[in-house]
Design a protein around this motif. Sequence first.
Motif, PDB file in Angstrom:
ATOM      1  N   VAL A 155      95.449  33.481  -1.428  1.00  0.00           N
ATOM      2  CA  VAL A 155      96.195  34.619  -1.968  1.00  0.00           C
ATOM      3  C   VAL A 155      97.422  34.888  -1.103  1.00  0.00           C
ATOM      4  CG1 VAL A 155      96.101  37.067  -2.574  1.00  0.00           C
ATOM      5  CG2 VAL A 155      94.046  35.641  -2.803  1.00  0.00           C
ATOM      6  N   VAL A 156      98.588  34.974  -1.717  1.00  0.00           N
ATOM      7  CA  VAL A 156      99.798  35.333  -0.981  1.00  0.00           C
ATOM      8  C   VAL A 156      99.639  36.768  -0.471  1.00  0.00           C
ATOM      9  CG1 VAL A 156     102.283  35.696  -1.120  1.00  0.00           C
ATOM     10  CG2 VAL A 156     101.229  33.778  -2.328  1.00  0.00           C
ATOM     11  N   GLY A 157      99.981  36.981   0.805  1.00  0.00           N
ATOM     12  CA  GLY A 157      99.772  38.290   1.403  1.00  0.00           C
ATOM     13  C   GLY A 157      98.348  38.403   1.900  1.00  0.00           C
ATOM     14  N   ASP A 158      97.676  39.478   1.530  1.00  0.00           N
ATOM     15  CA  ASP A 158      96.285  39.719   1.921  1.00  0.00           C
ATOM     16  C   ASP A 158      95.387  39.654   0.688  1.00  0.00           C
ATOM     17  OD1 ASP A 158      94.497  40.876   4.267  1.00  0.00           O
ATOM     18  OD2 ASP A 158      93.939  41.944   2.443  1.00  0.00           O
ATOM     19  N   PRO A 159      94.173  39.131   0.822  1.00  0.00           N
ATOM     20  CA  PRO A 159      93.297  38.985  -0.343  1.00  0.00           C
ATOM     21  C   PRO A 159      93.017  40.275  -1.112  1.00  0.00           C
ATOM     22  CG  PRO A 159      92.456  37.670   1.451  1.00  0.00           C
ATOM     23  CD  PRO A 159      93.588  38.485   2.017  1.00  0.00           C
ATOM     24  N   PHE A 160      93.048  41.411  -0.427  1.00  0.00           N
ATOM     25  CA  PHE A 160      92.740  42.657  -1.117  1.00  0.00           C
ATOM     26  C   PHE A 160      93.985  43.425  -1.535  1.00  0.00           C
ATOM     27  CE2 PHE A 160      88.456  42.533   1.106  1.00  0.00           C
ATOM     28  CZ  PHE A 160      87.801  42.075  -0.036  1.00  0.00           C
ATOM     29  N   GLY A 161      95.092  42.707  -1.683  1.00  0.00           N
ATOM     30  CA  GLY A 161      96.315  43.340  -2.148  1.00  0.00           C
ATOM     31  C   GLY A 161      96.363  43.543  -3.653  1.00  0.00           C
ATOM     32  N   ALA A 162      95.391  42.993  -4.384  1.00  0.00           N
ATOM     33  CA  ALA A 162      95.345  43.149  -5.845  1.00  0.00           C
ATOM     34  C   ALA A 162      93.904  43.381  -6.282  1.00  0.00           C
ATOM     35  CB  ALA A 162      95.907  41.899  -6.535  1.00  0.00           C
ATOM     36  N   THR A 163      93.710  44.224  -7.287  1.00  0.00           N
ATOM     37  CA  THR A 163      92.362  44.574  -7.737  1.00  0.00           C
ATOM     38  C   THR A 163      91.613  43.377  -8.308  1.00  0.00           C
ATOM     39  OG1 THR A 163      93.299  45.277  -9.861  1.00  0.00           O
ATOM     40  CG2 THR A 163      92.943  46.972  -8.210  1.00  0.00           C
ATOM     41  N   THR A 164      92.338  42.388  -8.817  1.00  0.00           N
ATOM     42  CA  THR A 164      91.708  41.187  -9.364  1.00  0.00           C
ATOM     43  C   THR A 164      90.831  40.506  -8.318  1.00  0.00           C
ATOM     44  OG1 THR A 164      93.503  40.770 -10.916  1.00  0.00           O
ATOM     45  CG2 THR A 164      92.145  38.897 -10.335  1.00  0.00           C
ATOM     46  N   HIS A 165      91.296  40.498  -7.092  1.00  0.00           N
ATOM     47  CA  HIS A 165      90.555  39.810  -6.047  1.00  0.00           C
ATOM     48  C   HIS A 165      89.323  40.601  -5.633  1.00  0.00           C
ATOM     49  CE1 HIS A 165      94.965  38.656  -5.322  1.00  0.00           C
ATOM     50  NE2 HIS A 165      94.434  37.843  -6.197  1.00  0.00           N
ATOM     51  N   THR A 166      89.397  41.921  -5.706  1.00  0.00           N
ATOM     52  CA  THR A 166      88.222  42.753  -5.463  1.00  0.00           C
ATOM     53  C   THR A 166      87.147  42.442  -6.496  1.00  0.00           C
ATOM     54  OG1 THR A 166      89.634  44.513  -4.595  1.00  0.00           O
ATOM     55  CG2 THR A 166      87.390  45.122  -5.217  1.00  0.00           C
ATOM     56  N   ASP A 167      87.560  42.273  -7.740  1.00  0.00           N
ATOM     57  CA  ASP A 167      86.617  41.942  -8.809  1.00  0.00           C
ATOM     58  C   ASP A 167      85.936  40.601  -8.547  1.00  0.00           C
ATOM     59  OD1 ASP A 167      85.546  42.342 -11.621  1.00  0.00           O
ATOM     60  OD2 ASP A 167      86.603  40.442 -11.876  1.00  0.00           O
ATOM     61  N   LEU A 168      86.685  39.639  -8.033  1.00  0.00           N
ATOM     62  CA  LEU A 168      86.112  38.323  -7.742  1.00  0.00           C
ATOM     63  C   LEU A 168      85.031  38.443  -6.665  1.00  0.00           C
ATOM     64  CD1 LEU A 168      86.451  35.327  -8.545  1.00  0.00           C
ATOM     65  CD2 LEU A 168      88.032  35.088  -6.621  1.00  0.00           C
ATOM     66  N   VAL A 169      85.279  39.259  -5.650  1.00  0.00           N
ATOM     67  CA  VAL A 169      84.291  39.467  -4.591  1.00  0.00           C
ATOM     68  C   VAL A 169      83.047  40.154  -5.141  1.00  0.00           C
ATOM     69  CG1 VAL A 169      83.829  40.794  -2.485  1.00  0.00           C
ATOM     70  CG2 VAL A 169      85.941  39.483  -2.692  1.00  0.00           C
ATOM     71  N   LEU A 170      83.237  41.152  -5.990  1.00  0.00           N
ATOM     72  CA  LEU A 170      82.095  41.857  -6.573  1.00  0.00           C
ATOM     73  C   LEU A 170      81.235  40.923  -7.426  1.00  0.00           C
ATOM     74  CD1 LEU A 170      83.770  45.238  -7.615  1.00  0.00           C
ATOM     75  CD2 LEU A 170      82.100  44.874  -5.786  1.00  0.00           C
ATOM     76  N   ARG A 171      81.886  40.057  -8.181  1.00  0.00           N
ATOM     77  CA  ARG A 171      81.149  39.106  -9.013  1.00  0.00           C
ATOM     78  C   ARG A 171      80.388  38.100  -8.158  1.00  0.00           C
ATOM     79  NH1 ARG A 171      84.940  37.145 -13.903  1.00  0.00           N
ATOM     80  NH2 ARG A 171      83.018  36.062 -14.415  1.00  0.00           N
ATOM     81  N   ALA A 172      81.000  37.673  -7.068  1.00  0.00           N
ATOM     82  CA  ALA A 172      80.317  36.751  -6.151  1.00  0.00           C
ATOM     83  C   ALA A 172      79.096  37.422  -5.541  1.00  0.00           C
ATOM     84  CB  ALA A 172      81.284  36.299  -5.058  1.00  0.00           C
TER      85      ALA A 172
END
Length: 268
Positions: A81-98
């Motif tokens: 992820v460009v920047g930090d992984p938690f800079g967008a809500t999409t990436h939070t969703d990916l972590v929750l699903r994992a």
Amino acid sequence: MLYLVGLGLGDPTDVTVKGLEIIKKCEHVYLEAYTSVLSAGPEELSKFYGKELVVADREMVEQGADEILEKAKVTDVAFLVVGDPFGATTHTDLVLRASTLNIPFQVVHNASILNAVGACGLQLYSFGETVSIPYWTETWEPDSFFDKICENKKRGLHTLCLLDIKVKEPNLESMMRGKVKYDPPRFMTVAQAADQLVKIIDRKSDNDTVLRTDTVVGVARIGSPTQKIVSCTLEQLVDLDLGPPLHSLVICGKMHPLEQDFLKSFAS
């Protein structure tokens, strides 16, 4: 194992040592390519990391995340992820699903615009809620974000405005004909954002909080060798060209004398 690795803001060398070690050991490496972009393209990143990259567009991440997670069940997968992984809500969703699927994950943080914007001299703890400014169309001119800017301003707080990017956006006319065609990538400039804000101000006769003459800061390619920072009034920014993307905009709140002195070095 799923690894979410922040890449920073400048070029391939901005990845952390930990992040690079993880990328090199992973069997599958995905590059998220729709919430932000680096100045370097996927080919340059692939060469530096020594790994083949799968470019993950919005459709793959939001609708085809199962493929990424299924692979993470049995092998090491890196999601870059460009920047930090938690800079967008999409990436939070990916972590929750994992987490729901009992897939172990690790996050490797990096610099993002949310903290690198401090390069303009404004104190980070004096920022209020961050807003996103979308592109207007002929039939859609949203301005709900303006109220948040006003609320921040009333509290004396600065507002970081993240500007719209359009990457691999389907062409509506082609879709109506049953064809799949994508528009060229577009990246909103600070001049375009300022122009939309000025139009909103002109429409809102009851607004006396955010004005055309307010001090703003335009930043471009922050964190890269070619970064550019300019301080001026909102209406002046409409006519300024800060060059290639990515751009961000700051609407200044109440400034400390040190902030004012720092901004003088960026006066246009």
